[in-house]
Structures are given as C-alpha cells and as structure tokens.
Design an enzyme around this catalytic site. Structure first.
Site, PDB file in Angstrom:
ATOM      1  N   LYS A  93      16.607  96.866  16.144  1.00 45.14           N
ATOM      2  CA  LYS A  93      15.844  96.942  14.992  1.00 45.14           C
ATOM      3  C   LYS A  93      14.927  95.710  14.844  1.00 45.14           C
ATOM      4  O   LYS A  93      15.719  94.448  15.111  1.00 45.14           O
ATOM      5  CB  LYS A  93      16.584  96.885  13.883  1.00 45.14           C
ATOM      6  N   LYS A 129      12.291  93.724  19.522  1.00 47.66           N
ATOM      7  CA  LYS A 129      11.014  93.389  18.932  1.00 47.66           C
ATOM      8  C   LYS A 129      10.120  94.099  20.070  1.00 47.66           C
ATOM      9  O   LYS A 129      10.621  94.417  21.199  1.00 47.66           O
ATOM     10  CB  LYS A 129      11.040  91.755  19.104  1.00 47.66           C
ATOM     11  N   GLY A 168       6.875  96.624  11.118  1.00 55.71           N
ATOM     12  CA  GLY A 168       5.740  95.898  11.459  1.00 55.71           C
ATOM     13  C   GLY A 168       6.194  94.365  11.777  1.00 55.71           C
ATOM     14  O   GLY A 168       7.259  93.989  11.667  1.00 55.71           O
ATOM     15  N   ASP A 169       5.068  93.747  11.915  1.00 54.18           N
ATOM     16  CA  ASP A 169       5.097  92.201  12.220  1.00 54.18           C
ATOM     17  C   ASP A 169       3.557  91.803  11.973  1.00 54.18           C
ATOM     18  O   ASP A 169       2.672  92.395  11.426  1.00 54.18           O
ATOM     19  CB  ASP A 169       5.795  91.948  13.646  1.00 54.18           C
ATOM     20  N   ASN A 244       0.949  89.752   5.257  1.00 53.84           N
ATOM     21  CA  ASN A 244       1.985  90.311   4.253  1.00 53.84           C
ATOM     22  C   ASN A 244       3.078  89.316   3.855  1.00 53.84           C
ATOM     23  O   ASN A 244       3.464  89.500   2.562  1.00 53.84           O
ATOM     24  CB  ASN A 244       2.658  91.493   5.141  1.00 53.84           C
TER      25      ASN A 244
HETATM   26  P1  NDP Z   1       0.400  89.302   9.024  1.00 52.91           P
HETATM   27  O1  NDP Z   1      -0.334  89.819  10.232  1.00 52.91           O
HETATM   28  O2  NDP Z   1       0.350  90.254   7.636  1.00 52.91           O
HETATM   29  O3  NDP Z   1      -0.153  87.872   8.679  1.00 52.91           O
HETATM   30  C1  NDP Z   1      -0.131  86.835   9.688  1.00 52.91           C
HETATM   31  C2  NDP Z   1      -0.650  85.696   9.002  1.00 52.91           C
HETATM   32  O4  NDP Z   1      -0.584  84.444  10.047  1.00 52.91           O
HETATM   33  C3  NDP Z   1      -2.462  85.684   8.931  1.00 52.91           C
HETATM   34  O5  NDP Z   1      -2.782  85.091   7.705  1.00 52.91           O
HETATM   35  C4  NDP Z   1      -2.827  85.154  10.056  1.00 52.91           C
HETATM   36  O6  NDP Z   1      -4.269  84.700  10.090  1.00 52.91           O
HETATM   37  C5  NDP Z   1      -1.714  84.047  10.198  1.00 52.91           C
HETATM   38  N1  NDP Z   1      -1.525  83.782  11.795  1.00 52.91           N
HETATM   39  C6  NDP Z   1      -1.040  84.458  12.736  1.00 52.91           C
HETATM   40  N2  NDP Z   1      -1.075  83.986  13.856  1.00 52.91           N
HETATM   41  C7  NDP Z   1      -1.660  82.718  13.560  1.00 52.91           C
HETATM   42  C8  NDP Z   1      -1.974  81.639  14.387  1.00 52.91           C
HETATM   43  N3  NDP Z   1      -1.746  81.695  15.872  1.00 52.91           N
HETATM   44  N4  NDP Z   1      -2.481  80.455  13.867  1.00 52.91           N
HETATM   45  C9  NDP Z   1      -2.402  80.431  12.509  1.00 52.91           C
HETATM   46  N5  NDP Z   1      -2.383  81.338  11.623  1.00 52.91           N
HETATM   47  C10 NDP Z   1      -1.918  82.732  12.268  1.00 52.91           C
HETATM   48  O7  NDP Z   1       1.942  89.049   9.619  1.00 52.91           O
HETATM   49  P2  NDP Z   1       3.263  88.897   8.636  1.00 52.91           P
HETATM   50  O8  NDP Z   1       2.650  88.339   7.463  1.00 52.91           O
HETATM   51  O9  NDP Z   1       3.995  90.245   8.673  1.00 52.91           O
HETATM   52  O10 NDP Z   1       4.203  88.112   9.698  1.00 52.91           O
HETATM   53  C11 NDP Z   1       3.773  86.444   9.413  1.00 52.91           C
HETATM   54  C12 NDP Z   1       5.304  85.879   9.993  1.00 52.91           C
HETATM   55  O11 NDP Z   1       6.516  86.644   9.579  1.00 52.91           O
HETATM   56  C13 NDP Z   1       5.463  86.268  11.507  1.00 52.91           C
HETATM   57  O12 NDP Z   1       6.136  85.002  11.935  1.00 52.91           O
HETATM   58  C14 NDP Z   1       6.511  87.501  11.528  1.00 52.91           C
HETATM   59  O13 NDP Z   1       7.221  87.559  12.739  1.00 52.91           O
HETATM   60  C15 NDP Z   1       7.241  86.859  10.192  1.00 52.91           C
HETATM   61  N6  NDP Z   1       7.892  88.038   9.680  1.00 52.91           N
HETATM   62  C16 NDP Z   1       7.437  89.167   9.398  1.00 52.91           C
HETATM   63  C17 NDP Z   1       8.111  90.041   8.587  1.00 52.91           C
HETATM   64  C18 NDP Z   1       7.648  91.272   8.020  1.00 52.91           C
HETATM   65  O14 NDP Z   1       8.304  92.161   7.444  1.00 52.91           O
HETATM   66  N7  NDP Z   1       6.459  91.646   7.999  1.00 52.91           N
HETATM   67  C19 NDP Z   1       9.524  90.009   8.629  1.00 52.91           C
HETATM   68  C20 NDP Z   1      10.256  88.762   8.995  1.00 52.91           C
HETATM   69  C21 NDP Z   1       9.398  87.932   9.442  1.00 52.91           C
HETATM   70  P3  NDP Z   1      -5.219  85.588  11.004  1.00 52.91           P
HETATM   71  O15 NDP Z   1      -5.427  86.669  10.169  1.00 52.91           O
HETATM   72  O16 NDP Z   1      -6.491  84.458  11.092  1.00 52.91           O
HETATM   73  O17 NDP Z   1      -4.552  85.809  12.322  1.00 52.91           O
END
Ligand code: NDP
Length: 449
Positions: A93, A129, A168-169, A244
C-alpha cells in the site's frame, strides 16, 4: 550523524553497495538503522537470520515504459515504477508520484518509509510506492488522461485488491486517480473499487481521505504539544507547499486556533500576516492549477510573494513541512531555532535533512517525523478499503473520528516506545522502533521470506 551499532554497519555498507546512486534510499535506511542499535541490544534475535537485511531489500521492483501521445500528436515516453517493498502485514500500500525528479531510488526510499508508517497505523497494510518521471504541470486534461491510461495499462498487471493498492502522492490527486481507476476497470471488466484509494466520492471514495494527511499531521502535533501543556491556539504557523497535504494542514491548524502566515510552491512563497486565505489557495491550486505567486497578485497590499525564497525564513512557533524530501536543510533549521520555533510536524516524507533533525533535537524542539505524523493519509486509505470491502460508506464525522483516534494512538505508541528504549521525547526513535518491531515480528512468524 549518530554512530551506528557495530552489527549494523556492515548492513548499511551492503545496502550502499547494492544500491549505488540512490542517496535518498540510503538516507532513509540509515535513519532507521541508527534507531535499531537499541533494539538489538535488548533483543539480539533481531540481528539473526538477516532479518534487517531482508527488510532493507524490496520484495519486487517493477520498471516499465509508458508511451503516450500529446495534444500535438507527438509520441512521448516516460518511465513508470512500482516498488512492492514489504507485504508481511498486508497487501502493498502506498501512493503514486508524478514528478520529473522521480527515479527508482526515490521510489525505494518512499516504499521503505511506507512499510514502517503503515505498520504504525495498526492496520493490515504492507508497504509499496510507485510513480513516474511524467510532469503533469502545463499538460491538458486530455494529455493527463492519456498518460494515466497508458501508465495503468502496464500497472494493472501488478496490482489488485489483495496484492497491491496504490493511491495518490505528489502530482497525483483526484483527477489522476479517476483516470487510472477508469482504465483499470476497463481492462479487468470488473468493478474492484478497493484496488485504488483516494477515489472520488461518486465512485467509491472515502469521506475525509482528501483531508486526511494534513488533518492527521495536525492531530499528531496537537498531541505532541499537549505533552508540554501547549496547543495550536494563538500560535504562528508556517506550512511549506500548497498541494493536498499543505492545504488540509492549513485548514485544520486554523480550526484549532493557529494562524498560518506563509505557504509555498516550488517557485517561491507567500507571506500574509493576516493569515493565509485558504479559500483563495484552494481556488488557485485545486481549480485553476496556477502558481502560488497568483495569491499575492490577487490579494494585493499586505501580502508578499518572495520568488525563489525559502519559506523557512519566516519566523514561526510551529513549522509544518508539507512539500517534498530534503526541503528543510540544516541552515533552515538553525534559522527556525533562532526564530524561536517550538515544534515541527512533517507532513511530507523525509522533508528534513538528517542535519536539520539533529539541530531541532539538540535545541529541544519537539519533532514529529513524517513516518508517524503523516500516516493519517494511508490510514484513511485503509478505511476506504474497509468501506469498499463491506460495500459501505461512512459519514465524514465517523471517518474523521477514526482518523483522530488512529493519530492519537500513533502518537502514544511513538512516545511510549521512545520512553521504553531510554530516549523520552525522541519521536524519530520511537517511530522507527515501533514500526520495525511490528514488521519484524510478522516476518519472523512467516518463515524465511
Ligand atoms: P501535491 O502534488 O498535492 O503538492 C506538492 C506541493 O509541494 C506543491 O505545492 C509543490 O509545488 C510542492 N513541491 C513539490 N516538489 C517540490 C520541490 N522539489 N521543491 C519545492 N516544492 C515542491 O502533493 P502532496 O501534497 O500529496 O504531497 C506532499 C508531500 O506529502 C510529499 O512528500 C508526499 O510524499 C507526502 N505525503 C502525501 C500524502 C497524501 O495523502 N497525498 C500522504 C503522506 C505523505 P509545485 O506545484 O511548484 O511543484
């Protein structure tokens, strides 16, 4: 860096030898091994039968070609990945990430972390993943759909309700999950709702899944603050990212009385001393899919957009990194400490560098590692699987209540484990040991697997 137990040094050396060019994976493995010295001192049997070596080796790694056609009729190629890390506790998962930086080392680090995180939820889910180096930014809906369909055409051979359940991620939200589920359903001619989580509410999704990771991280930090008779009420909070996890962290922080003054994307950050207007962030990011710079342009006076700057320059009481790995460095941590930060809750996976974690812990800052603090997303995904299996649909309140209880339990497990192993308040150690012991016990019971 913490010294490794002498029995664990060769384990890390071997992982480094077998996985060259994968610094994020090595970083994640090293952090867990640093915590395990205390476990094998207490329970030496865990150093036997190459159990730790086996835990560091994914059960299966799948890499595949994803051909698709853009709006101009050109053929494009991306690379797809699914790392099925550990299925001792249940089906693999873990989410799918679409971002140009994706490579096998990043997916492996995420799958490794996911294995322990999922164990901490107490729910029957293994760790995995996946993702692709596809960049959805600037792509039309039709291009994203064609990409998702091609990606799923191959991925569908490897997943299933009892095998592997992606979600998602980064770069994969409701739209992408919908396209992938639609393609899976066509290929299988079977409505297996539980094969993906993070689905829309109209076709088998769970209420509160969208909010779960951000809300869950906030609940975790709330429990951590309570151990020192503190709360979010009246606190100044900085959140990185505006996707998210960031959005629903900001929402729950606001509900608990905190004020989020800054958030970011990969181009820069916005500062709004009156508190970030979340409806506007949602409109910009979830509807228009634009850059966070738009926020300051629309709001005007009183707000600032700093292009290319780091959001960690903004003074705050509580920092909640919610963007990506290694986004908060030692330099950022020193600045946050100088500015009086009292707690850090990781919404993203491994957002703080080892150096940064060390600085926070040395300064007595309460630190919640992502492995534990962001587990609310996958926990609610498991609740989605439960609803799909029983052909049921719970209310928002019921689901959020389960999430809140799970987060409190994870907090308490980490805190109690840290205490038991002689490091009270060290949530990194607590999370690593509690997650490891859970997976290790199941693996031992299943023979040499
Ligand atoms: P989203 O794609 O919804 O959002 C990611 C955000 O982070 C965007 O604002 C993006 O900006 C920014 N970002 C991504 N890459 C970079 C980078 N290299 N440098 C600076 N900013 C960056 O993703 P999520 O919110 O789903 O995920 C965010 C984090 O949370 C990740 O680490 C993910 O693995 C973790 N996570 C997510 C879960 C989930 O349920 N969604 C569960 C557990 C962990 P931009 O649009 O400019 O790229």
């Amino acid at each position: 860096m913490t010294q490794l137990d002498e029995k664990l040094e060769p384990v890390l050396d071997e992982v480094a030898r077998r996985n060259p060019g994968e610094p994020e994976f090595l970083q994640a493995v090293r952090e867990v091994l640093e915590s395990l010295g205390r476990v094998i001192a207490k329970r030496p049997e865990y150093a036997d039968d190459a159990l730790i070596e086996r835990i560091c080796e994914p059960e299966r790694q799948i890499i595949f070609r994803v051909p698709w056609i853009d709006d101009k009729g050109r053929v494009c190629i991306n690379r797809g990945f699914r790392v099925q890390f550990n299925s001792a506790l249940g089906p693999y998962k873990g989410g799918i990430r679409f971002h140009p930086s994706v490579n096998v080392g990043i997916i492996k680090f995420l799958g490794f972390e996911q294995t322990f995180k999922n164990a901490l939820t107490g729910l029957p889910i293994g760790g995995g993943k996946g993702g692709s180096d596809f960049d959805p930014k600037g792509r039309s809906d039709a291009e994203v759909m064609r990409f998702c369909q091609s990606f799923m055409t191959e991925l569908s051979r490897h997943i299933g309700v009892y095998t592997d359940v992606p979600a998602g991620d980064i770069g994969v939200g409701g739209r992408e999950i919908g396209y992938m589920f639609g393609q899976y359903k066509r290929l299988r001619n079977s409505y297996e709702a539980g094969v993906l989580t993070g689905k829309g509410l109209s076709y088998g999704g769970s209420r509160a899944r969208t909010e779960a990771t951000g809300y869950g991280n906030t609940y975790f930090v709330q429990s951590m603050l309570a151990t020192q008779d503190q709360s979010f009420d009246g606190k100044r909070v900085v959140v990185s990212g505006s996707g998210n996890v960031a959005i629903y962290t900001m929402e729950k922080v606001g509900m608990l009385g905190g004020t989020v003054v800054a958030c970011s994307d990969s181009n820069g950050y916005v500062l709004d001393e009156n508190g970030i207007d979340l409806d506007l962030v949602k409109e910009i990011k979830e509807v228009r899919r634009e850059r966070i710079a738009e926020y300051a342009r629309i709001k005007g006076t009183g707000t600032h957009y700093i292009a290319g700057g780091t959001v960690w320059d903004v003074p705050c009481d509580i920092a909640m990194p919610s963007a990506t790995q290694n986004e908060l460095t030692g330099k950022d941590a020193r600045k946050l400490v100088r500015n009086g930060v009292m707690a850090v809750g990781e919404g993203a996976n491994m957002p703080s560098t080892p150096d940064a974690i060390h600085i926070f812990q040395q300064a007595g800052v309460m630190f919640a590692p992502g492995k534990a603090a962001n587990a609310g997303g996958v926990a609610t995904s498991a609740l989605e699987m439960q609803q799909n299996a029983s052909r049921d649909s719970w209310t928002f309140e019921q689901t959020e209540q389960r999430l809140a209880t799970i987060m409190r339990n994870i907090h308490d497990t980490c805190a109690e484990t840290a205490e038991e192993y002689g490091a009270p308040g060290d949530y990194v150690l607590g999370a690593n040991i509690a997650g490891f012991v859970c997976v290790a016990e199941a693996m031992e019971a299943l023979g040499v697997i």
